[in-house]
Enzyme design. Structure first.
Site, PDB file in Angstrom:
ATOM      1  N   ASP A  70       0.847  -1.198   0.000  1.00 60.37           N
ATOM      2  CA  ASP A  70       0.000   0.000   0.000  1.00 60.37           C
ATOM      3  C   ASP A  70       0.880   1.246   0.000  1.00 60.37           C
ATOM      4  N   PHE A  92       0.305   6.195  -9.942  1.00 64.46           N
ATOM      5  CA  PHE A  92      -1.018   5.885 -10.497  1.00 64.46           C
ATOM      6  C   PHE A  92      -1.962   5.388  -9.408  1.00 64.46           C
ATOM      7  N   GLU A  95      -8.053   4.822  -5.893  1.00 66.34           N
ATOM      8  CA  GLU A  95      -9.390   4.319  -6.170  1.00 66.34           C
ATOM      9  C   GLU A  95      -9.907   5.216  -7.290  1.00 66.34           C
ATOM     10  N   SER A  96     -10.441   4.596  -8.371  1.00 66.19           N
ATOM     11  CA  SER A  96     -10.614   5.390  -9.586  1.00 66.19           C
ATOM     12  C   SER A  96     -12.033   5.428 -10.164  1.00 66.19           C
ATOM     13  N   THR A 145      -6.614  13.565 -12.997  1.00 65.51           N
ATOM     14  CA  THR A 145      -7.737  13.505 -13.930  1.00 65.51           C
ATOM     15  C   THR A 145      -8.291  14.893 -14.250  1.00 65.51           C
ATOM     16  N   ASP A 146      -8.968  15.006 -15.390  1.00 63.57           N
ATOM     17  CA  ASP A 146      -9.635  16.276 -15.719  1.00 63.57           C
ATOM     18  C   ASP A 146     -10.884  16.493 -14.848  1.00 63.57           C
ATOM     19  N   GLU A 147     -11.317  15.431 -14.126  1.00 67.70           N
ATOM     20  CA  GLU A 147     -12.558  15.557 -13.347  1.00 67.70           C
ATOM     21  C   GLU A 147     -12.413  16.513 -12.171  1.00 67.70           C
ATOM     22  N   TYR A 171     -15.004  10.881  -5.790  1.00 69.41           N
ATOM     23  CA  TYR A 171     -13.764  10.523  -6.501  1.00 69.41           C
ATOM     24  C   TYR A 171     -12.986  11.774  -6.891  1.00 69.41           C
ATOM     25  N   SER A 174     -11.514  13.687  -4.037  1.00 67.78           N
ATOM     26  CA  SER A 174     -10.324  13.068  -3.422  1.00 67.78           C
ATOM     27  C   SER A 174      -9.104  13.232  -4.328  1.00 67.78           C
ATOM     28  N   LYS A 175      -9.303  13.186  -5.634  1.00 65.07           N
ATOM     29  CA  LYS A 175      -8.175  13.413  -6.551  1.00 65.07           C
ATOM     30  C   LYS A 175      -7.736  14.884  -6.482  1.00 65.07           C
ATOM     31  N   LEU A 211     -17.175   2.625 -18.569  1.00 62.24           N
ATOM     32  CA  LEU A 211     -18.145   2.615 -19.668  1.00 62.24           C
ATOM     33  C   LEU A 211     -17.781   1.671 -20.820  1.00 62.24           C
ATOM     34  N   ARG A 302     -26.757   8.900 -12.827  1.00 60.86           N
ATOM     35  CA  ARG A 302     -25.805   8.926 -11.710  1.00 60.86           C
ATOM     36  C   ARG A 302     -26.057  10.214 -10.914  1.00 60.86           C
ATOM     37  N   GLY A 304     -25.449  13.614  -9.233  1.00 63.22           N
ATOM     38  CA  GLY A 304     -24.398  14.640  -9.404  1.00 63.22           C
ATOM     39  C   GLY A 304     -23.595  14.483 -10.682  1.00 63.22           C
TER      40      GLY A 304
HETATM   41  P1  NAD Z   1      -7.410   1.412 -11.761  1.00 65.21           P
HETATM   42  O1  NAD Z   1      -8.489   1.471 -10.735  1.00 65.21           O
HETATM   43  O2  NAD Z   1      -7.555   0.507 -12.937  1.00 65.21           O
HETATM   44  O3  NAD Z   1      -6.021   1.016 -11.070  1.00 65.21           O
HETATM   45  C1  NAD Z   1      -5.621   1.532  -9.836  1.00 65.21           C
HETATM   46  C2  NAD Z   1      -4.486   0.653  -9.317  1.00 65.21           C
HETATM   47  O4  NAD Z   1      -4.041   1.197  -8.060  1.00 65.21           O
HETATM   48  C3  NAD Z   1      -4.914  -0.785  -9.035  1.00 65.21           C
HETATM   49  O5  NAD Z   1      -3.927  -1.679  -9.520  1.00 65.21           O
HETATM   50  C4  NAD Z   1      -4.988  -0.874  -7.511  1.00 65.21           C
HETATM   51  O6  NAD Z   1      -4.719  -2.156  -6.995  1.00 65.21           O
HETATM   52  C5  NAD Z   1      -3.921   0.140  -7.115  1.00 65.21           C
HETATM   53  N1  NAD Z   1      -4.118   0.695  -5.768  1.00 65.21           N
HETATM   54  C6  NAD Z   1      -5.286   1.165  -5.253  1.00 65.21           C
HETATM   55  N2  NAD Z   1      -5.072   1.594  -3.986  1.00 65.21           N
HETATM   56  C7  NAD Z   1      -3.747   1.423  -3.717  1.00 65.21           C
HETATM   57  C8  NAD Z   1      -2.922   1.688  -2.599  1.00 65.21           C
HETATM   58  N3  NAD Z   1      -3.437   2.216  -1.503  1.00 65.21           N
HETATM   59  N4  NAD Z   1      -1.616   1.387  -2.674  1.00 65.21           N
HETATM   60  C9  NAD Z   1      -1.092   0.820  -3.800  1.00 65.21           C
HETATM   61  N5  NAD Z   1      -1.837   0.530  -4.884  1.00 65.21           N
HETATM   62  C10 NAD Z   1      -3.140   0.837  -4.855  1.00 65.21           C
HETATM   63  O7  NAD Z   1      -7.210   2.916 -12.216  1.00 65.21           O
HETATM   64  P2  NAD Z   1      -6.708   3.514 -13.607  1.00 65.21           P
HETATM   65  O8  NAD Z   1      -7.873   3.757 -14.468  1.00 65.21           O
HETATM   66  O9  NAD Z   1      -5.576   2.716 -14.097  1.00 65.21           O
HETATM   67  O10 NAD Z   1      -6.196   4.939 -13.105  1.00 65.21           O
HETATM   68  C11 NAD Z   1      -4.859   5.123 -12.685  1.00 65.21           C
HETATM   69  C12 NAD Z   1      -4.665   6.569 -12.270  1.00 65.21           C
HETATM   70  O11 NAD Z   1      -4.965   7.425 -13.356  1.00 65.21           O
HETATM   71  C13 NAD Z   1      -5.591   6.999 -11.115  1.00 65.21           C
HETATM   72  O12 NAD Z   1      -4.866   7.837 -10.276  1.00 65.21           O
HETATM   73  C14 NAD Z   1      -6.701   7.771 -11.819  1.00 65.21           C
HETATM   74  O13 NAD Z   1      -7.235   8.751 -10.970  1.00 65.21           O
HETATM   75  C15 NAD Z   1      -5.949   8.382 -12.978  1.00 65.21           C
HETATM   76  N6  NAD Z   1      -6.752   8.665 -14.173  1.00 65.21           N
HETATM   77  C16 NAD Z   1      -7.561   7.687 -14.708  1.00 65.21           C
HETATM   78  C17 NAD Z   1      -8.280   7.961 -15.883  1.00 65.21           C
HETATM   79  C18 NAD Z   1      -9.157   6.911 -16.524  1.00 65.21           C
HETATM   80  O14 NAD Z   1      -9.899   7.237 -17.461  1.00 65.21           O
HETATM   81  N7  NAD Z   1      -9.099   5.662 -16.106  1.00 65.21           N
HETATM   82  C19 NAD Z   1      -8.186   9.221 -16.475  1.00 65.21           C
HETATM   83  C20 NAD Z   1      -7.332  10.178 -15.899  1.00 65.21           C
HETATM   84  C21 NAD Z   1      -6.625   9.880 -14.759  1.00 65.21           C
HETATM   85  P1  TYD Z   2     -16.984   6.015 -16.454  1.00 67.09           P
HETATM   86  O1  TYD Z   2     -16.343   5.067 -17.403  1.00 67.09           O
HETATM   87  O2  TYD Z   2     -17.440   5.518 -15.121  1.00 67.09           O
HETATM   88  O3  TYD Z   2     -15.953   7.243 -16.308  1.00 67.09           O
HETATM   89  P2  TYD Z   2     -16.174   8.705 -15.596  1.00 67.09           P
HETATM   90  O4  TYD Z   2     -17.389   8.686 -14.781  1.00 67.09           O
HETATM   91  O5  TYD Z   2     -14.930   8.807 -14.786  1.00 67.09           O
HETATM   92  O6  TYD Z   2     -16.230   9.682 -16.737  1.00 67.09           O
HETATM   93  O7  TYD Z   2     -18.222   6.680 -17.169  1.00 67.09           O
HETATM   94  C1  TYD Z   2     -18.092   7.395 -18.371  1.00 67.09           C
HETATM   95  C2  TYD Z   2     -19.439   7.990 -18.694  1.00 67.09           C
HETATM   96  O8  TYD Z   2     -20.351   6.927 -18.996  1.00 67.09           O
HETATM   97  C3  TYD Z   2     -20.036   8.762 -17.545  1.00 67.09           C
HETATM   98  O9  TYD Z   2     -20.728   9.909 -18.060  1.00 67.09           O
HETATM   99  C4  TYD Z   2     -21.050   7.795 -16.943  1.00 67.09           C
HETATM  100  C5  TYD Z   2     -21.489   6.975 -18.144  1.00 67.09           C
HETATM  101  N1  TYD Z   2     -21.865   5.575 -17.834  1.00 67.09           N
HETATM  102  C6  TYD Z   2     -23.117   5.069 -18.260  1.00 67.09           C
HETATM  103  O10 TYD Z   2     -23.904   5.783 -18.886  1.00 67.09           O
HETATM  104  N2  TYD Z   2     -23.417   3.781 -17.961  1.00 67.09           N
HETATM  105  C7  TYD Z   2     -22.584   2.964 -17.260  1.00 67.09           C
HETATM  106  O11 TYD Z   2     -22.952   1.784 -16.977  1.00 67.09           O
HETATM  107  C8  TYD Z   2     -21.305   3.481 -16.846  1.00 67.09           C
HETATM  108  C9  TYD Z   2     -20.343   2.626 -16.076  1.00 67.09           C
HETATM  109  C10 TYD Z   2     -20.992   4.794 -17.168  1.00 67.09           C
END
Ligand code: NAD
Ligand code: TYD
Length: 365
Positions: A70, A92, A95-96, A145-147, A171, A174-175, A211, A302, A304
């Site tokens: 961790d 990276f 929790e995402s 993230t852009d969020e 989410y 927290s980011k 998605l 969803r 919010g």
């Molecule tokens: P993911 O949920 O697929 O992977 C997260 C990884 O982090 C997992 O392997 C998990 O086991 C590990 N992890 C979680 N808590 C941990 C801890 N306390 N210590 C060590 N490891 C831990 O997420 P992802 O989609 O690969 O995203 C990776 C990063 O990129 C995140 O920080 C996310 O906020 C950011 N991000 C994601 C997206 C996207 O579209 N997925 C876009 C922009 C930014």
């Molecule tokens: P998601 O992949 O959860 O990414 P984020 O919420 O971080 O953008 O969702 C992408 C978009 O798709 C978001 O607007 C929510 C929507 N969505 C659905 O409409 N149905 C679904 O089952 C999921 C998981 C997401």
């Protein structure tokens, strides 16, 4: 603690990748090992989203080593840093998933905020006593993230590095908090950080709660394709290997203390994305019962729900010469083919607790 002893460094100081068994982290580690000599140590807690199978391609590669743990475990990370002596950390670990953060925010606070804080403190302790040259070249790259910027109206300019923070979900809040901590550790203590804020990623190894992989998996399983609300929410989409190349560019040439907005210039409504997935599957794996579009089902929105995200990536394009290689169409086609060719990977991750998640998130809608 696991391994590290087996790591072959050939005189290079490694990088440490946290969260490297997740979706983007694993793609980053795999791409890195395919293109660089610098060794990698992956630290991952292996939550439901982390999967060692994602790194199976590196088995036997002595330039890669995996540590199970961790980011918030100081007693594990402190000796790990002393032993590995990384030149850089790419964080990276997080929790995402927005929907999970709505149903249970606590893990998001624990990892994304407290975990990042503890990691920063442990890294600061390590960095402070490095020799001057190593101290200067060390980098802490925080992947965000852009969020964190909140939601855009349909006619607003895309987010850029100057956009005010306005997170709306547990989410994104927290980011945002983690970004602020990273920024403050630079401003106050001089830790050499860079932050990236990227739009929605898609591609191989993405957990099928998000998605695109969820829709592919549901389509092929003959299940409804659950579109939230009116489906007209807009996201900017970037193929994961383009995000990885952007991170490598920022790690190599990014300016300390700077933030880089990363995006694919590919705004799409959710409904357009789902239709594009159906159309690609209709061509690649016809169902024999008409188009997969028939499975689209509108479900309650969803809470919010952010309406629109978009990114102006001019800074990274102009100052670091980065640009995405994939269009949405080419990236989506690759993604659909990857999931078709790797059904065993999906079968493995959707066993067990994934079913509980589908029950929690979708049965009440
Ligand atoms: P993911 O949920 O697929 O992977 C997260 C990884 O982090 C997992 O392997 C998990 O086991 C590990 N992890 C979680 N808590 C941990 C801890 N306390 N210590 C060590 N490891 C831990 O997420 P992802 O989609 O690969 O995203 C990776 C990063 O990129 C995140 O920080 C996310 O906020 C950011 N991000 C994601 C997206 C996207 O579209 N997925 C876009 C922009 C930014
Ligand atoms: P998601 O992949 O959860 O990414 P984020 O919420 O971080 O953008 O969702 C992408 C978009 O798709 C978001 O607007 C929510 C929507 N969505 C659905 O409409 N149905 C679904 O089952 C999921 C998981 C997401």
């Amino acid at each position: 603690m696991t391994v590290v002893t087996a790591l072959r460094t050939d005189g290079y100081s490694p990088i440490l990748v946290t969260g490297g068994a997740g979706f983007i982290g694993a793609n980053f580690v795999l791409d890195w090992c395919a293109s660089q000599d610098v060794p990698v140590v992956t630290l991952d807690k292996l939550t439901y989203a982390g999967n060692l199978h994602n790194l199976a391609g590196l088995q036997g590669d002595k330039r890669h080593s995996f540590v199970h743990g961790d980011i918030g475990d100081v007693e594990l990370v402190r000796p790990l840093l002393s032993k590995v002596r990384p030149r850089a950390i790419v964080n990276f670990a997080a929790e995402s998933h927005v929907d999970r953060s709505i149903l249970g925010p606590e893990d998001f606070i624990t990892t994304n905020i407290v975990g990042t804080f503890r990691l920063l403190e442990t890294v600061r302790e390590y960095w402070t006593i490095l020799a001057p040259r190593e101290k200067e070249t060390f980098r802490f790259l925080h992947v965000s993230t852009d969020e964190v910027y909140g939601s855009l109206t349909s006619d607003a300019n895309p987010f850029d590095e100057g956009s005010p923070y306005s997170p709306n979900s547990p989410y994104s809040a927290s980011k945002a908090a983690s970004d602020h901590l990273v920024r403050a550790w630079h401003h106050t203590y001089g830790l050499p950080v860079v932050i990236t804020n990227c739009s929605n990623n898609y591609g191989p190894y993405q957990f099928p709660e998000k998605l695109i992989p969820l829709m592919i998996h549901h389509a092929l399983s003959g299940k409804p394709l659950p579109v939230y609300g009116d489906g007209l929410q807009v996201r900017d989409w970037l193929y994961v290997s383009d995000h990885c190349s952007a991170i490598r560019a920022v790690l190599r040439d990014g300016q300390v203390g700077h933030t880089y907005a990363i995006g694919g210039d590919s705004e799409k409504s959710n409904l357009d994305v789902v239709h594009a997935i159906c159309d690609a599957l209709d061509e690649e794996r016809p169902s024999g019962k008409g188009s997969y579009r028939r499975q689209v089902t509108f479900v309650p929105d969803r809470p919010g729900h952010d309406r629109r995200y978009a990114i102006n990536a001019a800074k990274i394009r102009q100052t670091l010469g980065w640009h995405p290689r994939e269009s949405f169409e080419s990236g989506l086609r690759k993604t659909v083919r990857w999931y078709l060719d790797n059904s065993a990977w999906t079968d493995n991750v959707v066993a067990g607790s994934y079913r509980d998640w589908l029950g929690q998130n979708y049965s009440a809608r």
